[in-house]
Motif scaffolding. Structure first.
Motif, PDB file in Angstrom:
ATOM      1  N   GLU A  63       0.850  -1.173   0.000  1.00 47.98           N
ATOM      2  CA  GLU A  63       0.000   0.000   0.000  1.00 47.98           C
ATOM      3  C   GLU A  63       0.893   1.233   0.000  1.00 47.98           C
ATOM      4  OE1 GLU A  63      -4.347   0.615   2.103  1.00 47.98           O
ATOM      5  OE2 GLU A  63      -2.684  -0.151   3.260  1.00 47.98           O
ATOM      6  N   CYS A  69       4.394   8.290  -4.034  1.00 55.60           N
ATOM      7  CA  CYS A  69       3.921   8.296  -5.421  1.00 55.60           C
ATOM      8  C   CYS A  69       4.488   7.096  -6.174  1.00 55.60           C
ATOM      9  CB  CYS A  69       4.335   9.586  -6.121  1.00 55.60           C
ATOM     10  SG  CYS A  69       3.688  11.079  -5.350  1.00 55.60           S
ATOM     11  N   TYR A 125       6.922  -1.396 -11.032  1.00 57.59           N
ATOM     12  CA  TYR A 125       6.355  -0.430 -10.097  1.00 57.59           C
ATOM     13  C   TYR A 125       7.494   0.475  -9.636  1.00 57.59           C
ATOM     14  CZ  TYR A 125       2.343  -3.595  -9.987  1.00 57.59           C
ATOM     15  OH  TYR A 125       1.262  -4.383 -10.338  1.00 57.59           O
ATOM     16  N   THR A 227       0.245   3.509 -15.334  1.00 57.28           N
ATOM     17  CA  THR A 227      -0.710   3.814 -14.272  1.00 57.28           C
ATOM     18  C   THR A 227      -0.037   4.709 -13.230  1.00 57.28           C
ATOM     19  OG1 THR A 227      -1.783   1.664 -14.590  1.00 57.28           O
ATOM     20  CG2 THR A 227      -2.268   2.839 -12.549  1.00 57.28           C
ATOM     21  N   ARG A 229      -0.281   6.470  -9.400  1.00 54.36           N
ATOM     22  CA  ARG A 229      -0.926   6.390  -8.085  1.00 54.36           C
ATOM     23  C   ARG A 229      -0.262   7.356  -7.120  1.00 54.36           C
ATOM     24  NH1 ARG A 229      -1.967   1.442  -4.784  1.00 54.36           N
ATOM     25  NH2 ARG A 229       0.266   1.013  -4.992  1.00 54.36           N
ATOM     26  N   LYS A 262      -1.757  16.543  -6.310  1.00 55.22           N
ATOM     27  CA  LYS A 262      -2.559  15.322  -6.366  1.00 55.22           C
ATOM     28  C   LYS A 262      -3.894  15.601  -7.065  1.00 55.22           C
ATOM     29  CE  LYS A 262      -4.888  12.034  -3.231  1.00 55.22           C
ATOM     30  NZ  LYS A 262      -4.558  10.764  -3.868  1.00 55.22           N
ATOM     31  N   GLU A 266      -5.079  14.048 -10.687  1.00 53.74           N
ATOM     32  CA  GLU A 266      -6.307  13.272 -10.800  1.00 53.74           C
ATOM     33  C   GLU A 266      -7.261  13.913 -11.798  1.00 53.74           C
ATOM     34  OE1 GLU A 266      -7.509  13.142  -6.729  1.00 53.74           O
ATOM     35  OE2 GLU A 266      -6.331  11.337  -6.282  1.00 53.74           O
TER      36      GLU A 266
END
Length: 271
Positions: A63, A69, A125, A227, A229, A262, A266
Motif C-alpha cells: 500500500e 507516489c 512499479y 498507471t 498512483r 494530487k 487526478e
C-alpha cells in the motif's frame, strides 16, 4: 481486472453509450442501465470475495504510504519473447522515456527507483514524485489525443480500401501529421514546464522529448499501459494559529503543495 468501464470516466462513457443506443425508447434505456448495474454489482462481489479470501490467507500486499507516489508500467509480452535481451531492451526504452519526461517537469530530476516487479505481463512499479506524476498525466493525455486522431484516419483509410479507393495520400498525410503533432507537443511541454535556464540543454531536451514521445506512442499502441498512483496527503497536526513553529509551517506548506498536485494529477487523468 478489466474494470476500466466500471470506474470514473469509463463508467460515465458506458452509461452515456447505453442511453444513446436506446434514446428513442426510455424503457429499453432503463433496462440497459439495470443490466449495467447488475454487471457492476457482480464485479464488486467478485472483488469483495477475493479481498476476503486474501485477507483470510494473509496474502501480503503493498500500500502507498502518505504522500508516496508510484508510476507503474505494464508491458504485454508474448510467451516466446520473454528473454533477458527483451527485458533489457524494454527497460532501456522506458528508462529513456521516464528520464526525459521527468527532466521536463521536475527540476530535481529524481531517479525512478524500482519498488516491485511483477510477472505475467511485465509490470514495473517505480517510486516517483508528485511533479513527475502530474507531468506524466499531462503527457499521456496529449499523446492519447494524438493517437486517437491517428486511429480515426486509419479507420478512414480502411473504409476507402474496401471500395478500392486510393489511400496513399491519406497514409502519407497521417505519417506527417503524427510526426508534426509530436514535434509540436514536445516544444509545448518543454517551453511550458521546463524550469532550466540552460538554452542549449533546453534545445537538446526538446529533441529528446520528441524521441521519448514517439517511443511512448509506439509502446501505448502496442498495448503498454502506464498507471499513476498517489498516496493520501499527510495529516498535519493543527498548529497554534498565532505561533506555528518553522517545522510546522514547512510540513503544512508541503502537505498543501502535495494535495494541490494530487488534485491536478487526478483531474488530468479523469478528464
Amino acid at each position: 481486472l478489466q474494470l476500466e468501464n466500471f470506474v470514473r470516466m469509463g463508467l460515465f462513457n458506458t452509461i452515456k453509450d447505453t442511453i444513446a443506443e436506446n434514446q428513442l425508447s426510455p424503457s429499453l434505456a432503463a433496462q440497459g442501465l439495470t443490466r449495467l448495474k447488475e454487471e457492476i454489482d457482480a464485479k464488486l462481489n467478485h472483488i469483495k470475495n477475493i479481498d476476503t479470501a486474501f485477507s483470510s490467507l494473509s496474502v501480503e500486499y503493498e500500500e502507498l504510504d502518505d504522500e508516496e507516489c508510484e508510476l507503474s508500467v505494464r508491458i504485454p509480452v508474448a510467451k516466446d519473447d520473454k528473454s533477458l535481451s527483451d527485458l533489457s531492451n524494454e527497460s532501456k526504452d522506458w528508462n529513456f522515456i521516464i528520464k526525459t519526461i521527468t527532466e521536463v517537469f521536475d527540476p530535481e530530476r529524481p531517479i525512478a527507483k524500482i519498488r516491485t516487479l511483477s510477472t505475467g505481463s511485465w509490470i514495473f512499479y517505480l517510486s516517483s514524485t508528485p511533479l513527475v506524476l502530474w507531468g506524466f498525466a499531462i503527457t499521456l493525455k496529449r499523446v492519447n489525443q494524438i493517437l486517437t486522431e491517428l486511429i480515426r484516419m486509419q479507420e478512414l483509410a480502411g473504409q476507402l480500401r474496401q471500395i478500392n479507393a486510393p489511400t496513399k495520400e491519406i497514409e502519407n498525410h497521417q505519417d506527417k501529421k503524427f510526426s508534426t503533432d509530436i514535434e509540436i507537443l514536445s516544444n509545448q511541454l518543454v517551453n511550458d514546464y521546463y524550469k532550466g535556464t540552460d538554452t542549449a540543454r533546453k534545445m537538446e531536451l526538446i529533441n529528446a522529448t520528441s524521441m521519448a514521445l514517439k517511443r511512448l506512442s509506439r509502446k501505448i499502441a502496442d498495448g503498454s499501459k502506464v498507471t499513476l498512483r498517489l498516496g493520501n496527503a499527510k495529516k498535519t497536526k493543527a498548529a497554534d494559529e498565532n505561533s506555528p513553529t518553522k517545522e510546522e509551517e514547512i510540513l503544512i506548506r508541503k502537505s498543501k503543495d502535495y494535495l494541490e498536485l494530487k488534485k491536478k494529477t487526478e483531474l488530468e487523468i479523469t478528464q
